[in-house]
Design a protein around this motif. Structure first.
Motif, PDB file in Angstrom:
ATOM      1  N   UNK A   1       0.789  -1.234   0.000  1.00 45.67           N
ATOM      2  CA  UNK A   1       0.000   0.000   0.000  1.00 45.67           C
ATOM      3  C   UNK A   1       0.824   1.289   0.000  1.00 45.67           C
ATOM      4  N   UNK A   2       1.929   1.386   0.717  1.00 45.59           N
ATOM      5  CA  UNK A   2       2.665   2.661   0.671  1.00 45.59           C
ATOM      6  C   UNK A   2       3.204   2.977  -0.724  1.00 45.59           C
ATOM      7  N   UNK A   3       3.462   1.952  -1.517  1.00 45.24           N
ATOM      8  CA  UNK A   3       3.965   2.176  -2.869  1.00 45.24           C
ATOM      9  C   UNK A   3       2.808   2.382  -3.847  1.00 45.24           C
ATOM     10  N   UNK A   4       1.734   1.614  -3.665  1.00 43.73           N
ATOM     11  CA  UNK A   4       0.654   1.637  -4.644  1.00 43.73           C
ATOM     12  C   UNK A   4      -0.334   2.780  -4.431  1.00 43.73           C
TER      13      UNK A   4
ATOM     14  N   UNK B   1      -3.132  -1.964 -13.488  1.00 40.40           N
ATOM     15  CA  UNK B   1      -2.238  -1.733 -12.352  1.00 40.40           C
ATOM     16  C   UNK B   1      -0.842  -1.306 -12.796  1.00 40.40           C
ATOM     17  N   UNK B   2      -0.374  -1.854 -13.926  1.00 43.71           N
ATOM     18  CA  UNK B   2       0.984  -1.537 -14.376  1.00 43.71           C
ATOM     19  C   UNK B   2       1.137  -0.051 -14.711  1.00 43.71           C
ATOM     20  N   UNK B   3       0.023   0.618 -14.968  1.00 41.70           N
ATOM     21  CA  UNK B   3       0.114   2.057 -15.270  1.00 41.70           C
ATOM     22  C   UNK B   3       0.613   2.854 -14.068  1.00 41.70           C
ATOM     23  N   UNK B   4       0.409   2.280 -12.868  1.00 46.41           N
ATOM     24  CA  UNK B   4       0.946   2.945 -11.667  1.00 46.41           C
ATOM     25  C   UNK B   4       2.466   3.080 -11.778  1.00 46.41           C
TER      26      UNK B   4
ATOM     27  N   UNK C   1      -4.671   8.972 -16.891  1.00 42.95           N
ATOM     28  CA  UNK C   1      -3.649   9.777 -16.188  1.00 42.95           C
ATOM     29  C   UNK C   1      -2.307   9.651 -16.884  1.00 42.95           C
ATOM     30  N   UNK C   2      -2.016   8.452 -17.368  1.00 42.89           N
ATOM     31  CA  UNK C   2      -0.737   8.250 -18.054  1.00 42.89           C
ATOM     32  C   UNK C   2      -0.748   8.948 -19.412  1.00 42.89           C
ATOM     33  N   UNK C   3      -1.862   8.776 -20.122  1.00 45.66           N
ATOM     34  CA  UNK C   3      -1.986   9.457 -21.419  1.00 45.66           C
ATOM     35  C   UNK C   3      -1.837  10.964 -21.239  1.00 45.66           C
ATOM     36  N   UNK C   4      -2.434  11.491 -20.175  1.00 46.91           N
ATOM     37  CA  UNK C   4      -2.408  12.938 -19.942  1.00 46.91           C
ATOM     38  C   UNK C   4      -0.991  13.449 -19.713  1.00 46.91           C
TER      39      UNK C   4
ATOM     40  N   UNK D   1      -7.686   4.442  -7.265  1.00 48.98           N
ATOM     41  CA  UNK D   1      -8.087   4.646  -8.649  1.00 48.98           C
ATOM     42  C   UNK D   1      -8.857   3.415  -9.132  1.00 48.98           C
ATOM     43  N   UNK D   2      -9.980   3.678  -9.823  1.00 51.78           N
ATOM     44  CA  UNK D   2     -10.780   2.569 -10.337  1.00 51.78           C
ATOM     45  C   UNK D   2     -10.027   1.885 -11.465  1.00 51.78           C
TER      46      UNK D   2
END
Lengths: 985, 107
Positions: free
Chosen positions: A207-210, A331-334, A363-366, A482-483
């Motif tokens: 959780x602290x990382x994700x 999840x990998x987008x995190x 968020x990544x695209x942005x 994030x959903x």
């Protein structure tokens, strides 16, 4: 290049730099680093070679699932191979070395195997080494032996110490992530005794990382608050660095705690093995990310997406400047966001899904990152380091659409709940379509002594992979994250990958099992997952398939044309990760390996040069060699002195069991083959005990102490067993008989005074009348001897005039010394067990364990005289009436004398004419005891020979080592003083 | 590793504290018995998947033998009772029937 970032790193302390070495090279890290993060921070991505092909391998994970980054750690007596760098905490001065390469990590000759990979497929060993047979012994095995093995075996005795610890609790929570802590807090508040184990040094899990929010707080803050509450509870116990290795029957759990790994030599144990009984167990063991199978997915620099963000966030380590992310889930987008936040470059995200949408993706695209939908990796470019990826359509066969330069690939194939503990003790799994993973089936949990569920899986370990679900599952507070949209099951990339790509798509990194190997196994008929595992070695490495199992199952299922749950999983077995042998042994090593039983005279023997022989847990003097004297010389001297003058033996180890009560005589008549109830008070009688199968199990002299009590002597090794045997019959079969037994073995010291001068010694001590008339052979008396309270038994195991004298154990040493002093003028000398054995063999007395081996009945040993014909029943009687027992063709006891006087080797067989169906010589007997007799000046032996007693004078051949054949004549087993004139004086 | 409750001293103990003694409720056959009876007594042992009766000794405790009824498949323990009996007591039989209604009784 991998490097240390200038800022960040939530787990490292930059004010505490640590120095360590890798293959002799000096490197630097920080307190809080793992070996893996420190190596990556020092740009050491290449850390080892694979097992079969010796391919260059780098760090792929950040936790227990790491298959590649194993090193030899430490030096000399603290060297240990196969240490997982991702879970080993860095310490100052750590010496590490890479494994599986020759001559060096950078240049490895074994990589030739890699070029020949087409010729080393699954089952290569089975196929190749079948024929010709001679080739295995002379060609293949020497080569395989040379190249096999992971790491080096330590050459010195382990300098560290280890310990076992025990605990009990109402609830054991395995896993200190947010789900585990929630479950622990709930139980703690309800007043339960709670123990929480976390395998890493840090709490909070991913959780602290994700990220996300728990109860309106950052996960790290919420975790800190819960830890504080749990620590304040008197019924709570928190233990970090403690891995639950196995879950067993009735709530038994083994924990493996790293105590002094990072502080070698500080005096604390290195590891502690926890043995816990828990009323209930919660497994909050999280989930492990799966790799994706694409060509070159083992090139150093290809890592799990979660590991990449762990290294950045936890240890401020950049695995590469440019990272391409390849995924089938959100999840990998995190990882992309973490890399971007750290100022690193993400050239593209390759998403196997056709239309990925969702909060994280947007968020990544942005942030201006190219998200290539429906794309996968055709091939990773690079050898010892990633240089780029070739992009292809996931739906296709690998045609290269473009090439993207990068030095790191972060892959994610979805997440698999850690179901190991759930499965160790019978918990069943179900297939979760949405997350493409196995998860615990709540309707089929492991059950305890009461038949109810004893384990509950919570959080990601239960398939609740996202933060809000995980906390809800564990009874924790509300959380937001994030959903995420649905993932897509992707097992091979691209889905139509041709053989050339499948040959380089690795499933099991450590054992070099590729997609093509599993498919080959399926084609060759390995339909069972357990068989495929063994044929390909998939999941058989030290990581036990943590990364490879599900991917391998999916590929096998696809090849067999069936659904994954139909294929099923291999069995999960403890330990979850390898544990040290030291931890298993605990304190049981060296002097305290097992308890040592000492007679009251032990110290005297030690001070007088006894050469020890272990007898059960006892130590008995084998002999007492003098300066300049060999063992054999000492034994011969002790025998001659005893036969000609006076010997003393510490016989305290002899079993002594008192049997008392109105039915004691009846009971002993059942236990012994001969009659004990008729033994007059004051007399001794030699007796035999058999088991219900009729076989001889123990012998000894029985003494009638009084009208209702007997003292049963047993063999030294048999006292506890025989006492247990008596209790078994008294408690479970004849429970209405009035008999009481007590094992008094350690309450008495016993000394045998043996030899022609024995009586003189006793008379000098003074007190009791020990004359032939007052105390004839096979009688006993109680009284005072030399001021000691003594029981004197006139029994003999040597054939000499002999008294065995029992005194209270507390007076044993004083009595021993008094005897030595009194006997000095008569030539008294102690003798050991070997002299005892030789003397009994000279007399033809049998020894339990030599002449008997669990298949010998008393009748075989010429002991028919000790078997009552009158008794209706005794233990073993019915068995001895069976046709095979009551048969003259059995092997029976005889003496054996070599024609040349030499000593027969122990255990050799007498051969007979002809051969058996296996082409071996037929046999007709064997040697059971064999010694050099100094009394007779030649070798003597006893043996069991087919119809032996009827064949006196026959000569038998005994082939021994090196083609030598001993020839021995069958003789009477009593070699010395056949008429007993020496003992009956 | 099982835990069992010793009916003699009342302790619930680990398997390491106990010594196993094999199948319970055997009838001893001695001299005068037929070969078949003796063979059955000495060698023929039940190995059921399900309800089973066993002998255990609290070897590193009070030293007493006792009997246990348990399920060999799930390791559920239905109860323990003193060894001085030729058949399971009614309370044990009831406990087994409550958990395993199909159980056909000790045969």
């Amino acid at each position: 290049m991998s490097t240390r970032l200038a800022t960040g790193g939530r787990l490292i302390d930059r004010t505490k730099p640590l120095g360590f070495r890798f293959n002799g090279k000096r490197l630097k890290g920080f307190a809080g680093d793992t070996l893996a993060s420190a190596l990556l921070g020092a740009d050491q991505m290449l850390v080892g070679r694979s097992f079969k092909y010796h391919r260059p391998r780098g760090i792929i994970a950040s936790g227990v699932e790491e298959p590649n980054a194993l090193v030899g750690l430490g030096t000399g007596a603290r060297f240990e191979p196969d240490q997982r760098t991702t879970t080993t905490e860095l310490f100052d001065g750590a010496e590490t070395s890479s494994q599986n390469h020759w001559p060096s990590l950078e240049t490895d000759i074994g990589v030739l195997n890699n070029w020949a990979y087409r010729f080393l497929p699954a089952g290569f060993y089975y196929k190749t080494f079948m024929f010709p047979r001679a080739a295995w012994k002379h060609v293949f095995e020497p080569i395989v032996r040379q190249s096999a093995g992971l790491g080096k075996v330590p050459t010195e005795r382990d300098a560290d110490r280890y310990e076992h610890a025990y605990a009990f609790c109402d609830l054991l929570v395995v896993g200190g992530g947010v789900a585990g802590l929630s479950a622990a807090l709930e139980a703690g508040r309800a007043g339960k005794r709670v123990i929480v184990w976390e395998q890493t040094a840090h709490w909070g899990g991913r959780s602290p990382v994700d990220g996300g929010q728990i109860d309106g707080m950052a996960p790290e803050d919420w975790v800190a608050g819960v830890l504080e509450q749990l620590a304040a509870m008197p019924n709570g116990s928190l233990r970090a660095r403690c891995m639950a290795a196995g879950l067993y029957d009735h709530g038994y759990v083994l924990g493996y705690e790293s105590v002094g790994d990072a502080t070698p030599g500080d005096g604390r144990p290195r590891h502690r093995l926890w043995r816990v009984r828990a009323g209930q167990i919660v497994t909050a063991t999280g989930a492990i990310e799966r790799p994706l199978a694409f060509a070159g997915n083992d090139v150093p620099g290809v890592m799990l997406a979660s590991a990449v963000r762990d290294y950045v966030v936890n240890w401020a380590v950049s695995p590469g400047d440019r990272t391409v992310i390849v995924t089938n889930n959100d999840d990998a987008y995190r990882t992309a966001l973490v890399l971007l936040d750290a100022g690193l470059v993400v050239p593209a995200v390759l998403d196997a899904r056709e239309t990925p949408t969702g909060e994280l993706i947007e968020a990544v695209r942005a942030r201006g990152v190219r998200v290539l939908a429906g794309r996968g990796v055709a091939k990773v470019k690079g050898g010892k380091r990633v240089q780029g990826v070739q992009v292809c359509a996931q739906a296709g066969e690998g045609a290269v659409l473009e090439e993207i330069g990068c030095d790191c690939v972060a892959m994610s194939g979805g997440w698999s709940p850690v179901v190991h503990l759930w499965s160790h003790c019978g918990g069943k799994l179900l297939w979760d379509e949405a997350n493409a993973c196995f998860r615990p089936d709540p309707s089929r949990p492991p059950t305890g002594a009461d038949g109810a569920a004893m384990v509950r899986a919570v959080g990601a370990a239960n398939g609740a992979l996202r933060l809000p679900e995980a906390l809800a599952d564990a009874g924790g507070p509300p959380a937001v994250a994030a959903a995420e949209g649905p993932m897509a099951p992707v097992w091979v990339m691209p889905q139509g990958a041709p053989p050339a790509l499948r040959f380089k798509a690795f499933l099991d990194y450590q054992n070099d099992v590729k997609v093509s190997d599993v498919q080959l196994a399926a084609r060759e008929g390995y339909e069972s997952v357990e068989h495929t595992k063994r044929y390909t070695t998939l999941g058989m490495a030290t990581d036990q398939g943590k990364l490879s199992n599900i991917n391998g199952l999916a590929i096998l299922s696809d090849a067999l044309g069936q659904a994954i749950p139909v294929t099923g999983t291999t069995t999960f077995r403890p330990p979850y990760t390898p544990i040290s042998f030291g931890a298993i042994a605990g304190e049981a090593r060296g002097e305290i390996f097992q308890p040592l039983r000492r007679t009251p005279m032990h110290e005297w023997h030690e001070a007088n040069g006894a050469h020890w022989e272990p007898v059960g847990l006892w130590r008995r003097p084998y002999s007492y060699p003098r300066a300049g004297e060999g063992l054999r010389d000492a034994v011969n001297r002790e025998i001659s002195n005893t036969r000609n003058s006076l010997g003393m033996l510490d016989a305290s180890t002899l079993g002594k069991i008192v049997v008392k009560g109105p039915d004691a005589g009846k009971f002993l008549d059942m236990l012994y083959t001969n009659m004990m109830s008729t033994l007059p008070v004051g007399k001794c009688r030699y007796g035999l005990m058999c088991n219900e199968n009729g076989f001889l199990m123990d012998d000894g002299v029985v003494v009638r102490l009084s009208e209702d009590s007997w003292l049963c002597h047993t063999t030294s090794g048999g006292a506890d067993r025989i006492h247990g045997w008596m209790e078994d019959w008294l408690q479970c079969e004849w429970w209405d008989w009035k008999v009481y037994t007590a094992n008094l073995t350690e309450q008495f010291a016993q000394v045998a005074i043996v030899g022609p001068n024995a009586r003189k010694l006793l008379e000098k001590l003074g007190g009791m009348d020990v004359s032939k008339e007052a105390l004839p052979f096979m009688t006993w008396a109680e009284g005072e001897l030399g001021g000691f309270r003594a029981r004197i038994f006139r029994i003999s195991f040597s054939g000499e005039l002999s008294y065995e004298i029992a005194v209270p154990a507390s007076e044993g040493m004083a009595f021993w010394k008094a005897c030595l002093a009194a006997g000095e003028e008569f030539g008294a000398m102690p003798y050991g067990t070997e002299a005892l054995h030789v003397m009994r063999a000279e007399k033809g007395f049998i020894m339990i364990g030599d002449e008997s081996d669990g298949t010998v009945i008393p009748q075989d040993l010429g002991l028919g005289w000790a078997i009552s014909k009158k008794k209706e029943d005794y233990l073993g009687k019915r068995a001895q009436q069976r046709s095979f027992m009551d048969n003259p063709d059995r092997w029976q006891l005889v003496g054996l004398e070599t024609l040349d006087g030499s000593v027969l080797p122990d255990g050799v067989y007498a051969v007979a004419e002809g051969h058996n169906p296996n082409g071996q010589r037929n046999v007709q007997g064997r040697v059971t005891s064999t010694y050099f007799s100094p009394t007779l000046g030649k070798g003597i032996a006893m043996g069991l020979v087919h119809r032996g007693p009827d064949r006196m004078g026959e000569v038998l051949d005994f082939p021994a080592d090196a083609g030598k054949v001993f020839r021995a004549r069958i003789v009477d087993p009593v070699f010395y003083d056949k008429d007993g004139e020496k003992q009956n004086v | 590793m099982l835990t069992l409750t010793c009916p003699c001293c009342g302790m619930t103990v680990e398997e390491t504290e106990l010594a196993p003694g094999g199948e319970a409720h055997l009838k001893r056959f001695g001299p005068g018995s037929s070969d078949a009876e003796f063979e059955g007594y000495l060698f023929a042992r039940k190995n059921p998947r399900g309800v089973h009766f066993e002998r255990w000794r609290h070897a590193y405790g009070c030293g007493k033998w006792f009997l246990a009824a348990r399920c060999t498949a799930t390791l559920e323990v239905f109860g323990t009772y003193p060894a001085q009996t030729t058949e399971p007591p009614a309370s044990i039989v009831a406990a087994i029937k409550a958990r395993r209604p199909d159980w056909e009784g000790l045969k």
